[in-house]
Scaffold this motif. Structure first.
Motif, mmCIF file in Angstrom:
data_model
loop_
_atom_site.group_PDB
_atom_site.id
_atom_site.type_symbol
_atom_site.label_atom_id
_atom_site.label_comp_id
_atom_site.label_asym_id
_atom_site.label_seq_id
_atom_site.Cartn_x
_atom_site.Cartn_y
_atom_site.Cartn_z
ATOM 1 N N ASP A 217 43.417 0.934 33.329
ATOM 2 C CA ASP A 217 44.389 1.256 34.370
ATOM 3 C C ASP A 217 44.114 0.435 35.622
ATOM 4 N N ILE A 218 45.164 0.015 36.279
ATOM 5 C CA ILE A 218 45.013 -0.836 37.450
ATOM 6 C C ILE A 218 44.301 -0.092 38.580
ATOM 7 N N PHE A 219 43.388 -0.793 39.239
ATOM 8 C CA PHE A 219 42.589 -0.302 40.371
ATOM 9 C C PHE A 219 41.541 0.744 39.975
ATOM 10 N N GLN A 220 41.333 0.936 38.671
ATOM 11 C CA GLN A 220 40.323 1.900 38.238
ATOM 12 C C GLN A 220 38.978 1.196 38.046
ATOM 13 N N ARG A 221 37.923 1.812 38.567
ATOM 14 C CA ARG A 221 36.582 1.258 38.458
ATOM 15 C C ARG A 221 35.611 2.357 38.045
ATOM 16 N N LEU A 222 34.597 1.979 37.262
ATOM 17 C CA LEU A 222 33.563 2.930 36.865
ATOM 18 C C LEU A 222 32.281 2.739 37.661
ATOM 19 N N ASN A 223 32.198 1.639 38.408
ATOM 20 C CA ASN A 223 30.996 1.335 39.175
ATOM 21 C C ASN A 223 31.340 1.055 40.630
ATOM 22 N N ARG A 224 30.385 1.267 41.512
ATOM 23 C CA ARG A 224 30.609 1.003 42.933
ATOM 24 C C ARG A 224 30.792 -0.495 43.171
ATOM 25 N N VAL A 225 31.720 -0.832 44.075
ATOM 26 C CA VAL A 225 31.971 -2.234 44.381
ATOM 27 C C VAL A 225 30.737 -2.883 44.998
ATOM 28 N N GLU A 226 29.878 -2.082 45.654
ATOM 29 C CA GLU A 226 28.643 -2.631 46.227
ATOM 30 C C GLU A 226 27.694 -3.118 45.133
ATOM 31 N N ASP A 227 27.755 -2.475 43.957
ATOM 32 C CA ASP A 227 26.864 -2.857 42.863
ATOM 33 C C ASP A 227 27.457 -3.965 42.003
ATOM 34 N N TYR A 228 28.755 -3.870 41.732
ATOM 35 C CA TYR A 228 29.436 -4.845 40.882
ATOM 36 C C TYR A 228 30.779 -5.190 41.523
ATOM 37 N N PRO A 229 30.846 -6.309 42.258
ATOM 38 C CA PRO A 229 32.072 -6.673 42.965
ATOM 39 C C PRO A 229 33.260 -6.797 42.011
ATOM 40 N N GLY A 230 34.425 -6.450 42.514
ATOM 41 C CA GLY A 230 35.638 -6.551 41.713
ATOM 42 C C GLY A 230 36.751 -5.737 42.342
ATOM 43 N N THR A 231 37.940 -5.849 41.768
ATOM 44 C CA THR A 231 39.105 -5.184 42.350
ATOM 45 C C THR A 231 39.701 -4.106 41.451
ATOM 46 N N GLY A 232 39.267 -4.031 40.199
ATOM 47 C CA GLY A 232 39.857 -3.053 39.287
ATOM 48 C C GLY A 232 41.195 -3.486 38.724
ATOM 49 N N VAL A 233 41.475 -4.794 38.770
ATOM 50 C CA VAL A 233 42.752 -5.303 38.259
ATOM 51 C C VAL A 233 42.568 -6.103 36.965
ATOM 52 N N GLY A 234 41.382 -6.674 36.761
ATOM 53 C CA GLY A 234 41.157 -7.590 35.647
ATOM 54 C C GLY A 234 41.504 -7.032 34.282
ATOM 55 N N LEU A 235 41.020 -5.828 33.969
ATOM 56 C CA LEU A 235 41.294 -5.266 32.647
ATOM 57 C C LEU A 235 42.740 -4.795 32.507
ATOM 58 N N ALA A 236 43.372 -4.438 33.634
ATOM 59 C CA ALA A 236 44.803 -4.117 33.589
ATOM 60 C C ALA A 236 45.602 -5.376 33.236
ATOM 61 N N LEU A 237 45.179 -6.523 33.766
ATOM 62 C CA LEU A 237 45.804 -7.801 33.403
ATOM 63 C C LEU A 237 45.630 -8.076 31.914
ATOM 64 N N VAL A 238 44.426 -7.825 31.413
ATOM 65 C CA VAL A 238 44.147 -8.045 29.993
ATOM 66 C C VAL A 238 45.083 -7.194 29.135
#
Length: 268
Positions: A217-238
């Protein structure tokens, strides 16, 4: 031929003519609805293009200003600030960078929805190596161990769309490893009936499979952005790209052991 036969033939002819007129009217109504729907879709596309333009220009401009002023403060007045002041300005710069990445990913998602796909036979090995080369130029994690063996297979897909899929899956696999752990990634493909399965597997941190649907799902993350940078869009694109190419994507993961994404696409 009797009068009764003539009357039956005439009746059947009238019924046939009436049926033809009904079909002609239904066809005309259908064409009108298709034209109306096409106009609505074109209007939506124009709105999406206007939205993309607004995001690209109207949002990025103030962000550049915020980033510029924050860096001026750090460069020219940093010595006058205490550690807490420098830390806060550093947070501002990192927040701006994160917002820039988010805007870029939102635009990519928007473009993918409007993009006209061109399905063709795509050789997997050269495309995967090309994607990896682009990641390497952007900064492949040091000492990363990565193998690619596509078995000489091809799939029927849009080449650019498949490149988006591989780029995001590879970036994910290289990113989600424990601190100090060397990223280990295996990319492979195998033919199964009329489909080809592409697997991107890592030996990273993994995740609990109860979240396996949420991660797409877009903007969904399982990890803190401080630990693993990202936007939560990549897998929604996939997920969206694979669906538009007539395939499916799923995942299997074990916490602490790694994650394997599988993309299934038609064989050419």
């Amino acid at each position: 031929m009797s009068d009764d036969d003539i009357e039956r033939i005439a009746g059947a002819t009238d019924a046939l003519l009436l049926r033809m007129k009904t079909l002609e009217k239904a066809n005309a109504d259908l064409e009108a609805r298709v034209a109306e729907r096409t106009a609505e879709l074109e209007a939506v596309n124009r709105e999406l293009e206007a939205f993309s333009y607004s995001v690209s220009h109207d949002l990025k401009a103030p962000l550049r200003g915020i980033d510029g002023y924050a860096r001026i403060l750090l460069d020219e007045y940093g010595e006058r600030l205490d550690d807490e002041g420098r830390r806060l300005l550093g947070n501002v710069c990192r927040g701006v960078a994160q917002m820039h990445r988010l805007i870029g990913d939102m635009l990519a998602y928007s473009r993918l929805e409007r993009q006209v796909l061109a399905p063709c036979a795509v050789e997997l090995q050269p495309l995967a190596e090309e994607v990896l080369s682009a990641i390497d130029e952007g900064g492949l994690p040091e000492a990363a161990r990565l193998s690619i063996d596509m078995g000489g297979l091809e799939v029927r897909a849009d080449r650019n769309g498949l490149a988006i899929v591989l780029r995001n899956l590879l970036a994910n696999a290289l990113k989600f490893h424990a601190p100090g752990q060397v990223p280990v990634v295996h990319v492979s493909a195998q033919r199964e009936g009329q489909a080809v399965r592409i697997e991107v597997c890592d030996e990273g941190i993994g995740f609990d499979m109860k979240y396996h649907e949420r991660i797409f799902d877009i903007f969904q993350r399982l990890n803190r952005v401080e630990d693993y940078p990202g936007t939560g869009v990549g897998l929604a694109l996939v997920k969206r790209a694979v669906a538009r190419m007539g395939g499916r994507v799923f995942v299997n993961s074990v916490p602490g052991e790694g994650t394997c994404f599988t993309v299934e696409l038609p064989a050419p």
